[in-house]
Design a protein around this motif. Sequence first.
Motif: not given
Length: 205
Positions: A77, A132, A134, A146
């Motif tokens: 990433t 966040s 994932w 992301t």
Amino acid sequence: MNRALLIGKEPGGELGFSYTDREPYDAVVIGSLELGQLLRFREERVLTALAQGKSVYLYTPGLPECPKNRALSGSLTAAQRELKNWGVLFTDGGRKRLVTAEEARALRSRAHPPGQGDFGGIGMKIGKVIGSVWATRKAACLQGQTFLVVESCDEVVVAADQVGAGPGDKVLLATGTVASRYCMDAPVDAAVVAIVDQEGRHVSP
């Protein structure tokens, strides 16, 4: 038709170029990359093209699958984000019909929301990053993205992060068409495009 220097395999999708392996060319197309190539990407011809102001496109279906190893996935990433920071444009070769914010409002007022493939937008918002998301496996067009969980106006949204924001940051959200364009036309409805240092309001006397 414009000529593009092809690196790797020829893309399966139509990008509107005829491919060459020598100068002169108008752009560079990276058709495919192996995992190791992406992690240590320093292709001199791409760097030269970027330095000359030429467009460089990376065909996302030619990218390696996201590794199941979390640390390796994070490195992948980061490598893709570095390419984006350099100005490499990620594309899946698709074509999406975009609608403006005004068109989206008109469709909603007629109880006819934008259809599949349409991206409208209401406007920009200020929010706070509260978490966040994932994902070890992503669609090709989302490789390198992301995602953050952002609370804005009593609403919680998932937004593609474009600036490296983190938990607790106050951020500026782009929505609809604008968000999609920030993310190389990926199918996202919200994108974090700035970290807010100070927010002020002018009050007329």
